[in-house]
Design an enzyme around this catalytic site. Structure first.
Site, short mmCIF file in Angstrom:
data_model
loop_
_atom_site.label_atom_id
_atom_site.label_comp_id
_atom_site.label_asym_id
_atom_site.label_seq_id
_atom_site.Cartn_x
_atom_site.Cartn_y
_atom_site.Cartn_z
N ARG A 110 86.90 41.63 72.48
CA ARG A 110 88.18 41.59 71.77
C ARG A 110 88.96 40.33 72.15
O ARG A 110 88.90 39.87 73.30
CB ARG A 110 88.98 42.82 72.19
CG ARG A 110 90.31 43.01 71.48
CD ARG A 110 90.13 43.34 70.05
NE ARG A 110 91.31 43.99 69.46
CZ ARG A 110 91.43 44.20 68.16
NH1 ARG A 110 90.48 43.83 67.32
NH2 ARG A 110 92.50 44.80 67.67
N THR A 415 87.04 42.15 58.24
CA THR A 415 86.04 42.53 59.23
C THR A 415 84.67 42.76 58.60
O THR A 415 84.54 42.92 57.41
CB THR A 415 86.50 43.81 59.97
OG1 THR A 415 87.81 43.64 60.39
CG2 THR A 415 85.64 44.17 61.13
N THR A 433 85.13 40.64 63.72
CA THR A 433 86.27 40.43 62.82
C THR A 433 87.01 39.15 63.15
O THR A 433 86.89 38.62 64.27
CB THR A 433 87.24 41.64 62.96
OG1 THR A 433 88.30 41.51 62.01
CG2 THR A 433 87.86 41.72 64.34
N GLU A 435 90.18 39.73 62.00
CA GLU A 435 91.29 40.61 61.58
C GLU A 435 91.45 40.58 60.07
O GLU A 435 90.65 41.16 59.38
CB GLU A 435 92.57 40.27 62.36
CG GLU A 435 93.89 40.76 61.79
CD GLU A 435 94.00 42.26 61.46
OE1 GLU A 435 93.13 43.06 61.86
OE2 GLU A 435 94.95 42.62 60.77
N GLU A 454 94.32 38.30 65.09
CA GLU A 454 94.11 39.64 65.68
C GLU A 454 95.33 40.18 66.41
O GLU A 454 95.50 41.39 66.54
CB GLU A 454 92.93 39.57 66.67
CG GLU A 454 92.16 40.86 66.79
CD GLU A 454 91.34 41.14 65.54
OE1 GLU A 454 91.50 42.22 64.98
OE2 GLU A 454 90.57 40.25 65.12
N ASP A 457 97.54 43.10 65.59
CA ASP A 457 97.20 44.50 65.92
C ASP A 457 98.05 45.04 67.08
O ASP A 457 98.01 46.23 67.35
CB ASP A 457 95.71 44.63 66.25
CG ASP A 457 94.85 44.77 65.00
OD1 ASP A 457 95.42 44.76 63.89
OD2 ASP A 457 93.63 44.87 65.12
N SER A 478 92.38 48.18 68.97
CA SER A 478 91.56 48.06 67.77
C SER A 478 91.19 49.43 67.24
O SER A 478 91.33 50.44 67.93
CB SER A 478 90.29 47.29 68.11
OG SER A 478 89.37 47.39 67.05
N SER A 479 90.70 49.44 66.00
CA SER A 479 90.15 50.66 65.41
C SER A 479 88.64 50.56 65.22
O SER A 479 88.03 51.48 64.68
CB SER A 479 90.78 50.90 64.04
OG SER A 479 92.16 51.03 64.18
N GLY A 500 90.27 48.03 59.03
CA GLY A 500 91.49 48.32 59.80
C GLY A 500 91.40 49.73 60.36
O GLY A 500 90.33 50.18 60.79
N1 GLU Z 1 91.92 44.27 63.40
C1 GLU Z 1 91.26 45.47 63.06
C2 GLU Z 1 90.89 46.26 64.28
O1 GLU Z 1 90.55 45.72 65.26
C3 GLU Z 1 90.01 45.21 62.31
C4 GLU Z 1 90.30 44.43 61.12
C5 GLU Z 1 90.04 45.18 59.88
O2 GLU Z 1 88.96 45.73 59.67
O3 GLU Z 1 90.93 45.20 59.08
O4 GLU Z 1 90.92 47.44 64.26
#
Ligand code: GLU
EC number: 2.3.2.2
Length: 607
Positions: A110, A415, A433, A435, A454, A457, A478-479, A500
């Site tokens: 990350r 991503t 990603t 982001e 990023e 987030d 993150s997700s 996201g």
């Molecule tokens: N920034 C998102 C995360 O880390 C991922 C980006 C996305 O898929 O939109 O969860």
């Protein structure tokens, strides 16, 4: 990790690959490659969103590389052909099932906040108010985190790989130099970003030749990126984290190369060369929950993927979804997701900065108590308050969960994700990603890659008790949910997605589709999606609304079509997955979403 051939010298590798695979000689673009959403067979498999990248991964497997070698090569190719979703200017999470040890291990690559990032970095000093998220924050130096992707590749190869970084980068370098055919997705994403890209001299030059987005079917070349990959091939990732390139990245973040004509504000960032020099990936163990006789392994914090998918599965464990009518099963899926998201918001952040009660969040007893809140006939009012990890006994008490303050979800959709299995049974699930689609919009001068955004987030408003508040050197929550499922210690399924915070719901819904609702893997992938992230409305794809909207509204769910200000697509996720049954593999990519993905196997099944 096993590979029968061990480390191949580059010259042998060149011979081992199909003609011209590594040597860039002619000016003709790399041939367009066919893309298929489902491939069945054996001997190894790759699934990604892009046919060039999948082909690169398959070639590495065919030439004797293992799943980690192929995953890095595939990711490097995605950095060329999917530059708006991922690349060396971003970060990600790499999950590996090592066939030799039977263990699932992770690399957290990350992005981190710069050391000098103040807590009020997202407040405009001119107004004293938070920067508007769009366009100010997303197109800025202030949202750029220290990239983790090059370090992730190097660490994965050091630990499990049999090829060198130079060998894994070679096929992608060739594509960058020879060019690839622009498809509709690439063009549409460029058009969607036109204003942002035109705000930077470097980005305009690379992606908006003559001021326009490249046409579908034209050849797109990125010789600067090829040179950057060559630099990393020759000197390793030190050439990225130290020296000229590191200084240049930091300078670009602090003083983005704005065009004179842009009206975008582009706040400056705080990154220094020292931030890059100090960047480290974090190796760890996957999260683990038992579900219906399987073990589901996910990404631990700084991602909330493993804990949130895991908690939701634990909440669902008590209801036999397969026996319920479909709307009743989906009602429970949505409620379990909302409950898990409530706890994600309250407890999950970078564990080096905040104490994450991971054990509690993944405890079946905690989940059993959370599940008590679900009413079989009626959706709970959202947002639901978080559970109390300091006191639970797994029993249903009298009090229903209270309603919490609504939290703003500012995560956007971009991503990319890839899945690889090799003939030795090693598995890689990797989500990476920059982001947002197009990241910060800033290309590093002469280097051919975009920097991430990023750090958006992090929570946009600073609150002292928020686990995801801005702190120097911290990773934003993150997700991303790269997930590997095992049964009796053997892998049976690997999957992941972009999107996201809908990454979590996409992975969860696909698991429910596959493990509970009797769908095949291609069906589980194609099925229409809905995401309940503890918000008043459920975000859903139009096909989901058509099929289940009325039935779910009878439970009190309010469904709204997916889509955000940046994309015209009303779709959720762009997943990839591989199912494993002994030697038989089924690699699956999206049939339609984001223009459809590409799945391939080393030895296709004979019909
Ligand atoms: N920034 C998102 C995360 O880390 C991922 C980006 C996305 O898929 O939109 O969860």
């Amino acid at each position: 990790m096993t590979s029968s051939l061990g480390r191949l010298p580059a010259v042998l590798l060149t011979l081992a690959l199909p003609a011209g695979a590594l040597v860039a000689t002619s000016a003709a673009p790399a041939a367009a490659v066919p893309k298929k959403p489902t491939a069945r067979g054996s001997g190894g498999a790759v699934a990604s969103v892009d046919p060039y990248a999948t082909q690169v991964g398959l070639r590495v497997l065919k030439a004797g590389g293992n799943a980690v070698d192929a995953a890095v090569a595939t990711a490097a190719a995605l950095g060329v052909t999917e530059p708006y979703s991922a690349g060396i200017g971003g970060g990600g999470y790499f999950v590996v099932y090592d066939a030799k040890t039977g263990k699932v291990r992770t690399i957290d690559g990350r992005e981190t906040a710069p050391r000098k990032m103040p807590r009020d970095a997202f407040v405009d000093p001119k107004t004293g108010e938070p920067y508007p998220f769009t366009p100010d924050l997303v197109t800025s130096g202030v949202s750029v985190g220290v990239p983790g992707t090059p370090a992730t590749w190097e660490r994965a190869l050091d630990r499990w790989g049999t090829w060198s970084l130079a060998e894994t980068l070679a096929p992608a370098t060739r594509i960058a130099r020879k060019g690839f055919r622009v498809d509709k997705t690439f063009r549409d994403q460029t058009v969607d970003n036109q204003e942002r890209f035109a705000a930077f001299r470097t980005t305009k030059r690379l992606f908006l030749k003559k001021g326009r987005a490249p046409r579908v079917g034209s050849t797109f070349r990125n010789p600067d990126l090829a040179d950057t990959y060559d630099l990393l091939a020759k000197r390793g990732t030190r050439a990225f984290y130290e020296g000229k390139l590191a200084r240049q990245i930091a300078r670009t973040v602090r003083k983005p190369p704005k065009t004179k004509s842009t009206t975008l504000p582009v706040p400056r960032g705080f990154m220094t060369a020292r931030d890059l020099k100090r960047y480290r990936t974090v190796a760890g163990r996957a999260t683990q929950v038992a579900y219906r006789g399987y073990q589901v392994h996910g990404m631990p914090p700084s991602s909330s993927g493993g804990s949130t998918v895991g908690e939701a599965l634990n909440i669902l464990e008590g209801s036999d979804l397969g026996k319920l009518q479909r709307p009743a099963a989906l009602h429970r899926y949505l409620e379990a997701s909302a409950l898990a998201f409530a706890d994600r918001g309250e407890y999950v952040g970078d564990p080096r900065f905040t104490k994450v009660p991971l054990k509690d969040l993944l405890s079946q007893r905690f989940a059993r108590e959370r599940a008590c809140a679900i009413d079989a006939d009626q959706a709970l009012p959202k947002p639901i308050a978080a559970g109390d990890v300091s006191s639970y006994d797994g029993k249903c008490g009298p009090s229903a969960p209270a309603t919490a303050e609504p939290a703003e979800d500012t995560e956007n959709i971009s991503t990319t994700n890839l899945t690889v299995v090799d003939k030795w049974g090693n598995v890689v699930e990797y989500t990476l990603t920059i982001e947002q689609t197009g990241g910060s919009g800033i290309v590093v001068p002469g280097r051919g890659f975009l920097l991430n955004n990023e750090l958006t987030d992090f929570s946009t408003v600073y609150e002292a008790d928020d686990p995801n508040r801005i702190q120097p050197v911290k990773r934003p929550r993150s997700s991303m949910s790269p997930t590997i499922v095992t049964k009796k210690g053997k892998p049976v399924l690997a999957l992941g997605s972009p999107g996201g915070s809908t990454i979590i719901t996409t992975v969860l819904q696909m698991l429910v589709n596959r493990l509970d609702l009797g769908m095949s893997l291609p069906q589980a992938m194609a099925a229409p999606r809905a995401a309940q992230r503890n918000t008043a409305d459920v975000t859903a794809e139009p096909a989901f609304i058509t099929r289940y909207g009325a039935a779910l509204e009878a439970y009190g769910h309010s469904l709204v079509p997916a889509g955000d200000a940046f994309t015209s697509q009303a779709e959720i996720g762009a997943a990839t997955a591989i199912g494993i049954r002994g030697r038989r593999l089924v690699a699956v990519a999206e049939p339609d979403r984001r223009g459809g993905g590409a799945a391939g196997v080393v030895r296709p099944r004979k019909r």
